[in-house]
Design a protein around this motif. Structure first.
Motif, PDB file in Angstrom:
ATOM      1  N   LEU A   4      38.693  33.044  84.966  1.00 32.55           N
ATOM      2  CA  LEU A   4      40.062  32.909  84.454  1.00 32.55           C
ATOM      3  C   LEU A   4      40.256  31.497  83.900  1.00 32.55           C
ATOM      4  N   VAL A   5      40.901  31.429  82.747  1.00 31.45           N
ATOM      5  CA  VAL A   5      41.172  30.129  82.110  1.00 31.45           C
ATOM      6  C   VAL A   5      42.687  30.001  81.923  1.00 31.45           C
ATOM      7  N   ILE A   6      43.245  28.975  82.502  1.00 32.73           N
ATOM      8  CA  ILE A   6      44.676  28.714  82.373  1.00 32.73           C
ATOM      9  C   ILE A   6      44.882  27.696  81.254  1.00 32.73           C
ATOM     10  N   THR A   7      45.735  28.061  80.292  1.00 32.09           N
ATOM     11  CA  THR A   7      46.006  27.182  79.151  1.00 32.09           C
ATOM     12  C   THR A   7      47.474  26.761  79.161  1.00 32.09           C
ATOM     13  N   PRO A   8      47.793  25.617  78.566  1.00 38.03           N
ATOM     14  CA  PRO A   8      49.200  25.201  78.498  1.00 38.03           C
ATOM     15  C   PRO A   8      49.979  25.874  77.380  1.00 38.03           C
ATOM     16  N   ASP A   9      49.303  26.678  76.548  1.00 37.17           N
ATOM     17  CA  ASP A   9      49.953  27.192  75.347  1.00 37.17           C
ATOM     18  C   ASP A   9      49.436  28.594  75.039  1.00 37.17           C
ATOM     19  N   GLY A  39      51.385  38.392  58.632  1.00 34.08           N
ATOM     20  CA  GLY A  39      51.609  37.440  57.563  1.00 34.08           C
ATOM     21  C   GLY A  39      51.581  35.997  58.021  1.00 34.08           C
ATOM     22  N   VAL A  40      52.267  35.152  57.278  1.00 32.95           N
ATOM     23  CA  VAL A  40      52.300  33.710  57.556  1.00 32.95           C
ATOM     24  C   VAL A  40      52.997  33.462  58.886  1.00 32.95           C
ATOM     25  N   LEU A  41      52.433  32.580  59.695  1.00 34.04           N
ATOM     26  CA  LEU A  41      53.043  32.210  60.960  1.00 34.04           C
ATOM     27  C   LEU A  41      53.918  30.983  60.751  1.00 34.04           C
ATOM     28  N   LEU A  42      55.207  31.105  61.069  1.00 33.44           N
ATOM     29  CA  LEU A  42      56.116  29.968  61.040  1.00 33.44           C
ATOM     30  C   LEU A  42      56.293  29.456  62.463  1.00 33.44           C
ATOM     31  N   ALA A  43      55.965  28.188  62.681  1.00 40.68           N
ATOM     32  CA  ALA A  43      56.029  27.604  64.019  1.00 40.68           C
ATOM     33  C   ALA A  43      57.012  26.441  64.038  1.00 40.68           C
ATOM     34  N   ASP A  44      57.793  26.377  65.111  1.00 42.16           N
ATOM     35  CA  ASP A  44      58.760  25.288  65.275  1.00 42.16           C
ATOM     36  C   ASP A  44      58.039  24.059  65.812  1.00 42.16           C
ATOM     37  N   ALA A  45      58.228  22.932  65.166  1.00 43.91           N
ATOM     38  CA  ALA A  45      57.520  21.701  65.530  1.00 43.91           C
ATOM     39  C   ALA A  45      57.824  21.254  66.951  1.00 43.91           C
ATOM     40  N   LYS A  46      58.990  21.626  67.483  1.00 44.19           N
ATOM     41  CA  LYS A  46      59.368  21.176  68.820  1.00 44.19           C
ATOM     42  C   LYS A  46      58.989  22.178  69.908  1.00 44.19           C
ATOM     43  N   SER A  47      58.517  23.361  69.505  1.00 44.04           N
ATOM     44  CA  SER A  47      58.158  24.383  70.493  1.00 44.04           C
ATOM     45  C   SER A  47      56.661  24.633  70.548  1.00 44.04           C
ATOM     46  N   ALA A  48      56.003  24.530  69.425  1.00 46.85           N
ATOM     47  CA  ALA A  48      54.574  24.863  69.363  1.00 46.85           C
ATOM     48  C   ALA A  48      53.717  23.670  69.757  1.00 46.85           C
ATOM     49  N   SER A  49      52.573  23.975  70.393  1.00 41.58           N
ATOM     50  CA  SER A  49      51.567  22.952  70.671  1.00 41.58           C
ATOM     51  C   SER A  49      50.278  23.215  69.904  1.00 41.58           C
ATOM     52  N   TYR A  50      50.154  24.436  69.449  1.00 44.22           N
ATOM     53  CA  TYR A  50      48.900  24.805  68.787  1.00 44.22           C
ATOM     54  C   TYR A  50      49.184  25.966  67.848  1.00 44.22           C
TER      55      TYR A  50
END
Length: 862
Positions: free
Chosen positions: A21-26, A358-369
């Protein structure tokens, strides 16, 4: 610029491939590792703690707790939301939902009740609190320092850790600086197709202007995307809220304030009506909306939603479900109810079913990766900086470490990274995200201080050919004449003048009122015996009716008094100073319509009123309100009075004033062509200047008048005349009279033969000039070196400067004719594209108080 290099997904997978098992922060990082799994695996392999705890996609706990509170408790919605937010945040940082009770400042009845409710929920946070990972599993945790205290409490006592970053440096690609947010979005759109959409990610601040621009651009290009607008951002949902809000705005609601709602309802209203009050408009298309707003409290939320769906042609079943969930679908619509509904939708993210394609839109303050091959980063400004919660249960240093590591990882997402930024906006530099100060060993204030490339419409490098747009072919008719208002706008800011011709503006109350005042003045000149007290009353009623949709209802009584005073002042002036017979003018058919004349069904055909002129030889055009006589023009003004000195100052050519206005100068220039070698006058009649005095019963008509005079000679010739000398002897200041009384006119006139009189309105400059010093020397030599002679000579010079400051002379009008020619030539070059329309006018930076299209002006040479 060395940053610690994040491990690639392949390198991370190699480091964790043998673990159970691998635990990730994101979550996206876990998905990337799972896609590389090359062996059979029972259950989860890489997963964040929360998702593992519930064995499914986690739900928003804050929203669930809020719904439970509002449906079962009488505590207000805002108090409930505040308490729940504090509890969940404290829980995340302290590891238990009851930890909030240790902070007395944040504990009240709502908090205690919320703690009880939350303790009954089967949520991811509760599973993290009460559960533990199986210690028999071989577990690896990637970057445990990026986990919260609650997430770490879920880990077993023994596990292996894997670092996210190496000791190798990561060199940031150069920032690509573009002119505007629109240019940035255009560049991204040009690089995306339906074929490569699945490989592209876009990171942006969802609260910034980039978010709606990107979404609109992708929709227009039929490119699929996800991760963008939430429940409240859906256009129909926002429009329904606006409809509910419009019913409680009050009688002063302006049409422009609800234009997005009108668009959704399919109601087309011209821009000119934007400043009109909704309830006072007589536009048939608005009748449905007005009727709904009048009766809004008779409807329930559900009934109103049905009416909106039928009118807008849409299906909002998910919105109806949310109203049912909140328990208000059958509740009558009150202003408080609308406030609470809007608060809820702005505070909580309602789940939206959407295809993750389609295109992934990510919020700069929520996404880490972002697990995409190509990632565009838009803006990268201070809006990307997290604002850590200022609460006693939050360890600020630990939170900052998590934020900055998340930022470092985010910057390195994708095989290709493209950083698209603006260097300035609105004339001010754009501040890069504050985390760069920590990461980069350089001093900088803006993106151009860092390694960057600049891209603009004028200059594109080979690497930015995808950003290019084909030129648009435009043909323009040349300008031959210019009006005083256009000239004033152009001198202040050519680009504002340009946009003023492209963009329509709404009607204003002062436009309508000013036009009606002018119409009445023209009507009175033509029919003075017809106008009596009853007619004035009727005109006041007409003005109130015409302006009612544009003014507040509480102001109508005051405006009625003002209208009456203005009309009576116009009558008084024209009775005392009737215009001379216009037989010297060619017949005129009038200019435009006259609302007052149409109301009373009478003609207004006098040749002395509303006299339009257009002279292509001089390059000028305009409308003369009243030709008072062969040598006297008059203009009716409803605005504040200006002095003759201000009028001349504002028409300066060499150094244009901050408030340029060329009306008097332009009209006198034209009239000189009709009446050469004549002394001409132009009077501004400010008929509202004495409103306050009229109410107290002591108005003075002279206080409404400002007259500037044109003398068909030079300033030196005028002030050197014997008539001017005699005026100074009789009416000048005491020492001026005493000094000139010691000489005769011939000696005074001789002073103008020795030195050239400078054309200046500055008395100190005139005194210090060669002319001023020569006059001082000659008078002191002839009269004596007495104090009164020194003072008297300065008074003479100040009187001469005042004459030049308050009047026009032949050289002024000659210079203005050349000035007009230069402006028209310049304007035509700009209209044909040979030159840009600059933001700055002839006087430098525009006076933005007089700019009509401020939002359209990009600073600098763009």
């Amino acid at each position: 610029m060395p940053l610690p290099q994040a491990k690639s997904s392949e390198r991370l997978y190699d480091a964790v491939a043998d673990y159970d098992l691998v635990i990730t922060p994101d979550g996206p990082l876990a998905s990337t590792l799972n896609r590389q799994l090359d062996r059979p695996h029972l259950g989860s392999f890489a997963i964040p703690p929360r998702r593992h705890a519930v064995g499914r996609r986690e739900q928003a706990e804050d929203r669930l707790a809020f719904l439970e509170m509002v449906n079962h408790d009488t505590i207000s919605w805002k108090r409930s939301a505040y308490a729940i937010g504090n509890i969940l945040q404290c829980w995340e940082h302290q590891g238990t939902h009851e930890a909030i009770l240790e902070y007395d400042t944040y504990v009240d009845d709502a908090t205690k009740r919320a703690v009880e409710r939350i303790g009954e929920f089967d949520t991811a946070s509760m599973e993290l609190t009460t559960g533990r990972l199986d210690p028999e599993l071989d577990i690896a945790v990637i970057a445990p320092e990026m986990l919260t205290q609650l997430e770490r409490s879920y880990l077993p006592e023994s596990y292996d850790t894997v670092k996210l970053f190496t000791d190798e440096p990561f060199d940031l690609p150069p920032f690509r600086i573009l002119d505007s947010a629109t240019a940035i979005v255009d560049a991204v759109e040009d690089a995306i197709t339906t074929e490569n959409a699945e490989s592209v990610g876009i990171v942006l601040d969802q609260a910034s202007e980039y978010s709606p621009l990107v979404e609109s651009a992708l929709e227009a290009a039929d490119i699929p995307f996800f991760g963008g607008p939430g429940f409240i951002d859906i256009a129909e949902h926002r429009a329904f809220l606006r409809l509910l809000r419009a019913g409680h705005y009050g009688t002063d609601t302006r049409i422009g304030e609800i234009r997005p709602l009108l668009a959704m309802l399919g109601i087309d209203v011209e821009l000119e009506h934007d400043e009109k009050r909704l309830y006072e408009s007589d536009i048939p298309a608005l009748s449905w909306l007005i009727a709904f707003c009048d009766e809004i409290e008779q409807y329930t939320f559900g009934e109103a939603l049905t009416l909106f769906e039928n009118r807008a042609g849409c299906d909002l079943e998910t919105f109806r479900e949310e109203l049912t969930t909140l328990g208000i679908v059958d509740e009558p619509i009150t202003e408080r109810g609308v406030d609470e509904l809007e608060f809820y939708l702005q505070s909580y993210e309602v789940p939206v079913d959407r295809e993750n394609e389609g295109v992934l839109l990510a919020d700069a303050k929520s996404a880490s990766y972002v697990g995409r091959d190509v990632v565009f980063f838009l803006g990268l400004d201070e809006g990307w900086t997290h604002s850590p919660p200022r609460r006693p249960w939050v360890d600020q240093d630990t939170q900052y470490t998590r934020n900055i590591q998340s930022f470092q990882l985010l910057l390195q997402s994708g095989d290709e990274q493209h950083y698209l930024v603006q260097d300035s906006t609105g004339g001010s530099p754009v501040t890069p995200c504050l985390y760069f100060e920590e990461l980069l060993d350089e001093e900088f204030e803006r993106f151009s201080d860092l390694p960057s490339t600049t891209h603009s419409q004028q200059h594109e490098t080979a690497s930015t050919t995808a950003f290019e747009k084909p030129p648009t072919e435009v043909t323009n008719e040349s300008v031959e004449t210019i009006s005083q208002s256009t000239l004033s706008t152009y001198v202040n800011s050519p680009r504002d003048h340009y946009f003023s011709r492209l963009v329509d503006g709404p009607d204003k109350d002062y436009f309508i009122e000013g036009n009606l005042y002018h119409d009445f003045a023209e009507f009175y000149v033509n029919h003075p015996t017809f106008v009596d007290t009853d007619v004035v009353d009727e005109v006041v009623d007409l003005m109130c009716t015409e302006a009612r949709s544009l003014v507040r209802s509480v102001d109508e009584a005051v405006l009625r008094s003002e209208y009456r005073v203005g009309l009576e002042t116009i009558i008084e002036y024209l009775d005392e100073h009737p215009p001379t017979d216009g037989v010297f003018l060619t017949p005129a058919s009038g200019f435009g319509k006259n609302a007052i004349a149409e109301h009373f069904d009478r003609d207004v055909g006098s040749p002395v009123t509303e006299r339009w002129f257009e002279d292509s030889d001089l390059g000028v055009k305009g409308l003369i309100d009243l030709v008072h006589s062969r040598t006297h023009l008059l203009d009716f003004k409803s605005g504040s009075k200006k002095s003759a000195r201000d009028i001349v100052k504002n028409s300066a050519l060499d150094e244009p004033a901050d408030t340029p206005n060329f009306q008097a100068l332009l009209y006198l220039t034209y009239w000189r062509s009709r009446e050469p070698n004549e002394r001409l006058e132009f009077t501004f009649f400010h008929f509202l200047e004495t409103v306050d005095e009229a109410i107290t019963g002591d108005p003075d008509l002279e206080d409404t008048l400002t007259t500037v005079t044109y003398y068909p000679t030079t300033a030196a010739e005028y002030v050197s005349r014997e008539a001017f000398f005699d005026t100074l002897l009789k009416e000048g200041p005491n020492d001026c009279q005493k000094t000139l009384g010691k000489i005769d006119y011939d000696m005074y006139a001789a002073l103008f033969d020795e030195e050239l009189l400078p054309r200046t309105t500055d008395s100190d400059e005139l005194i210090e000039s060669e002319f001023g010093q020569t006059m001082m020397d000659r008078l002191q030599t002839h009269v004596g070196e007495y104090k009164y002679v020194t003072k008297g000579t300065k008074q003479v010079l100040r009187q001469i400067a005042t004459v030049q400051a308050q009047n026009y002379f032949k050289s002024d009008l000659d210079a203005f004719e050349a000035f007009i020619d230069d402006r028209i030539d310049e304007l035509n070059r700009q209209r044909t594209g040979d030159e840009r329309f600059p933001v700055e006018g002839l006087g430098g930076e525009p006076n933005y108080r007089y700019v009509d299209n401020r939002d359209l002006l990009l600073e600098g040479d763009r």
